[in-house]
Design a protein around this motif. Structure first.
Motif, PDB file in Angstrom:
ATOM      1  N   ALA A  56       0.840  -1.205   0.000  1.00 11.84           N
ATOM      2  CA  ALA A  56       0.000   0.000   0.000  1.00 11.84           C
ATOM      3  C   ALA A  56       0.872   1.251   0.000  1.00 11.84           C
ATOM      4  CB  ALA A  56      -0.919  -0.008   1.224  1.00 11.84           C
ATOM      5  N   ALA A  57       1.949   1.233   0.780  1.00 14.06           N
ATOM      6  CA  ALA A  57       2.856   2.379   0.832  1.00 14.06           C
ATOM      7  C   ALA A  57       3.502   2.620  -0.527  1.00 14.06           C
ATOM      8  CB  ALA A  57       3.921   2.148   1.899  1.00 14.06           C
ATOM      9  N   ALA A  58       3.962   1.552  -1.178  1.00 13.21           N
ATOM     10  CA  ALA A  58       4.620   1.696  -2.482  1.00 13.21           C
ATOM     11  C   ALA A  58       3.643   2.225  -3.532  1.00 13.21           C
ATOM     12  CB  ALA A  58       5.184   0.346  -2.928  1.00 13.21           C
ATOM     13  N   VAL A  59       2.408   1.743  -3.496  1.00  8.07           N
ATOM     14  CA  VAL A  59       1.379   2.222  -4.429  1.00  8.07           C
ATOM     15  C   VAL A  59       1.127   3.708  -4.216  1.00  8.07           C
ATOM     16  CG1 VAL A  59      -1.083   2.096  -4.992  1.00  8.07           C
ATOM     17  CG2 VAL A  59       0.244  -0.012  -4.712  1.00  8.07           C
ATOM     18  N   VAL A  60       0.984   4.110  -2.956  1.00  7.37           N
ATOM     19  CA  VAL A  60       0.685   5.506  -2.630  1.00  7.37           C
ATOM     20  C   VAL A  60       1.826   6.420  -3.037  1.00  7.37           C
ATOM     21  CG1 VAL A  60       0.337   7.114  -0.717  1.00  7.37           C
ATOM     22  CG2 VAL A  60      -0.963   4.982  -0.803  1.00  7.37           C
ATOM     23  N   VAL A  61       3.064   6.045  -2.724  1.00  5.15           N
ATOM     24  CA  VAL A  61       4.213   6.887  -3.080  1.00  5.15           C
ATOM     25  C   VAL A  61       4.284   7.088  -4.591  1.00  5.15           C
ATOM     26  CG1 VAL A  61       6.738   6.975  -3.186  1.00  5.15           C
ATOM     27  CG2 VAL A  61       5.602   6.409  -1.039  1.00  5.15           C
ATOM     28  N   GLY A  62       4.168   5.991  -5.345  1.00  9.76           N
ATOM     29  CA  GLY A  62       4.230   6.113  -6.799  1.00  9.76           C
ATOM     30  C   GLY A  62       3.107   6.965  -7.347  1.00  9.76           C
ATOM     31  N   ALA A  63       1.894   6.737  -6.872  1.00  6.32           N
ATOM     32  CA  ALA A  63       0.734   7.470  -7.374  1.00  6.32           C
ATOM     33  C   ALA A  63       0.803   8.949  -7.024  1.00  6.32           C
ATOM     34  CB  ALA A  63      -0.552   6.860  -6.820  1.00  6.32           C
ATOM     35  N   ILE A  64       1.198   9.271  -5.796  1.00  6.59           N
ATOM     36  CA  ILE A  64       1.266  10.676  -5.385  1.00  6.59           C
ATOM     37  C   ILE A  64       2.421  11.390  -6.081  1.00  6.59           C
ATOM     38  CG2 ILE A  64       1.626  12.232  -3.435  1.00  6.59           C
ATOM     39  CD1 ILE A  64      -1.144  10.931  -3.540  1.00  6.59           C
ATOM     40  N   PHE A  65       3.543  10.701  -6.283  1.00  7.36           N
ATOM     41  CA  PHE A  65       4.644  11.312  -7.034  1.00  7.36           C
ATOM     42  C   PHE A  65       4.171  11.698  -8.432  1.00  7.36           C
ATOM     43  CE2 PHE A  65       7.952  10.870 -10.256  1.00  7.36           C
ATOM     44  CZ  PHE A  65       8.874  11.810  -9.810  1.00  7.36           C
TER      45      PHE A  65
END
Length: 469
Positions: free
Chosen positions: A151-160
């Motif tokens: 979930a953290a990796a998905v969020v970081v990529g999406a928000i970037f």
């Protein structure tokens, strides 16, 4: 001519505006555009009662809407661009080959990068999280990778991707609301966003070492890839539109002509490689890609875009103009700026105050559409007065808005992420350092002077670094 209301009356107007916005967004949970228009109407009513002329208010409303015209055209162009790039097979191409790269030991690293690329391409973190993000959560279970890491990796990529994509509505809104060139805003965001992304990627590589023995045998991946292959011709030439857009943007070509070329190329490739008719192309430009692939998860990935997809954001821009105009006419903005100037003797303290103010308001309200629209027009003149570029303000708003959103469980984005990925905010947010490090780097830059855009008007203004010393 501006009104000369008493300080007491301007404070009453400000309190009414804040009450309507917080009550409408946080408590009633009404649509953002409706809340802004309601707030604007309330302020207008009080202003008229206290003697402000309707002609003055109307003039400022029309002036503000005039400033929103170019951003509105950009948003509509982005909607058509996304639709044409899905129909042409461009976005499906990147999704397909992004999934090919998945390996257990670099699963988190690849997840973050793929989500970043997809969001850069489509401009929507919600679309990425709600489609590929959901797929990665299923793959994560198959690989026995803890869900909070994924979930953290998905969020970081999406928000970037959301922050630095010129197709992102939040990026367009943040830059346009304070009159900053879109690409200049995007480039300036890299200072606070890239370091956090790099740190996050290194973290995911380190965490990934413990999953070397896993095997990527996911039925979800196969279903997505097979369906995309069946529905689209994935000829490598379908990547021509984004390559052309990136080249033109890097050479400083204005956004609207670039998007126009991107739309044209997307439509051309749709006809050549996907064998779509002119009627189908026109329909996608208007309503987005609506064809049924027969697979729900793939439908969620590709059923996006079109003019209609941007109308709600356009409504927010117009509503923001209506909300902000009477505050300007009544002198509320002038009173607020005077108070900040009283406490901010240097540009460092002024920028810190603005960062804290926007972060606090966003934490309360939870919608950056509102906070950008409310504070952006009020604060932008301060940056000129203090000799620093307004792109520092647009970056600050994204660092304490777009990026901060996943950390706030009651924010619109935070609630969407927790619900969609089915992982509570508190469980994954520690492993998404880019989300909160943007504020850290922003403060470092403010107090060192590095990465702070200066303003030059006639003579060279005093460098902020001189204030540090």
């Amino acid at each position: 001519m501006k009104s000369s209301l008493s300080v007491f009356k301007t404070i009453i107007l400000a309190l009414v505006a804040i009450t309507v916005v917080i009550g409408g967004i946080a408590i009633i949970k009404a649509p953002t555009s409706v809340v802004l228009i309601t707030g604007g109407a309330s302020i207008i009513l009080l202003s008229l009662i206290w003697g402000i002329k309707w002609e003055d208010i109307e003039r400022d409303i029309l002036k503000n809407i005039g400033h929103m015209l170019v951003p509105i055209l950009i948003l509509l162009a982005v909607g058509m661009l996304i639709g044409s790039w899905i129909l042409s097979g461009t976005i499906p191409f990147f999704v397909y080959y992004g999934l090919v790269l998945l390996k257990p030991s670099v699963f988190l690293f690849a997840t973050c990068l793929i989500c970043a690329i997809m969001t850069l391409m489509c401009g929507s973190s919600w679309a990425t999280i709600g489609t590929i993000g959901v797929a990665f959560m299923g793959i994560s279970m198959g690989l026995e990778v803890p869900l909070h890491y994924t979930a953290a990796a998905v969020v970081v990529g999406a928000i970037f991707g959301d922050k630095v994509s010129p197709l992102s509505d939040s990026t367009i809104l943040a830059s346009s609301i304070v009159d900053v060139n879109l690409m200049e805003h995007v480039k300036h965001l890299l200072y606070t966003t890239v370091p956090g992304l790099v740190i996050s990627l290194v973290l995911y590589l380190i965490i990934g070492f413990q999953f070397k023995s896993g095997t990527a045998n996911s039925e979800t991946i196969s279903i997505i890839q097979n369906t995309i292959m069946d529905q689209f011709n994935l000829n490598p030439l379908v990547i021509i539109p984004p390559l052309a857009v990136l080249i033109l943007i890097s050479r400083g070509v204005p956004a609207l002509p670039v998007y126009g070329i991107g739309i044209f190329l997307g439509c051309l490739i749709s006809g050549i490689f996907q064998k779509q008719s002119l009627l189908d192309i026109a329909g996608v430009l208007n309503s987005g890609y609506t064809f049924d692939t027969g697979v729900d998860i793939v439908n969620q990935i590709v059923q996006q875009g079109g003019l209609s997809s941007m109308l709600s954001t356009v409504a927010i821009l117009i509503a923001a103009a209506i909300f902000g105009a009477p505050l300007q006419t009544a002198g509320v903005v002038d009173v607020l700026l005077d108070k900040i100037k009283q406490f901010s003797k240097t540009s460092r303290s002024m920028m810190t105050s603005c960062l804290a103010m926007h972060g606090a308001l966003f934490t309360i309200i939870g919608s950056y559409y509102v906070t950008y629209s409310v504070l952006g027009p009020m604060l932008k003149t301060l940056y000129t007065d203090y000799g620093v570029h307004r792109k520092n303000l647009s970056r600050t708003m994204e660092d304490t808005g777009t990026a901060l959103a996943p950390m706030i469980p009651w924010s619109v984005t935070g609630a969407f992420i927790a619900t969609t990925l089915q992982v509570p905010t508190g469980q994954f947010i520690l492993y998404a350092p880019m989300v909160y490090l943007g504020i850290v780097f922003a403060l470092i830059y403010i107090y060192t002077g590095f990465g702070i855009g200066k303003l030059y008007t006639g003579e060279k203004v005093k460098d902020i670094k001189q204030e540090v010393s």
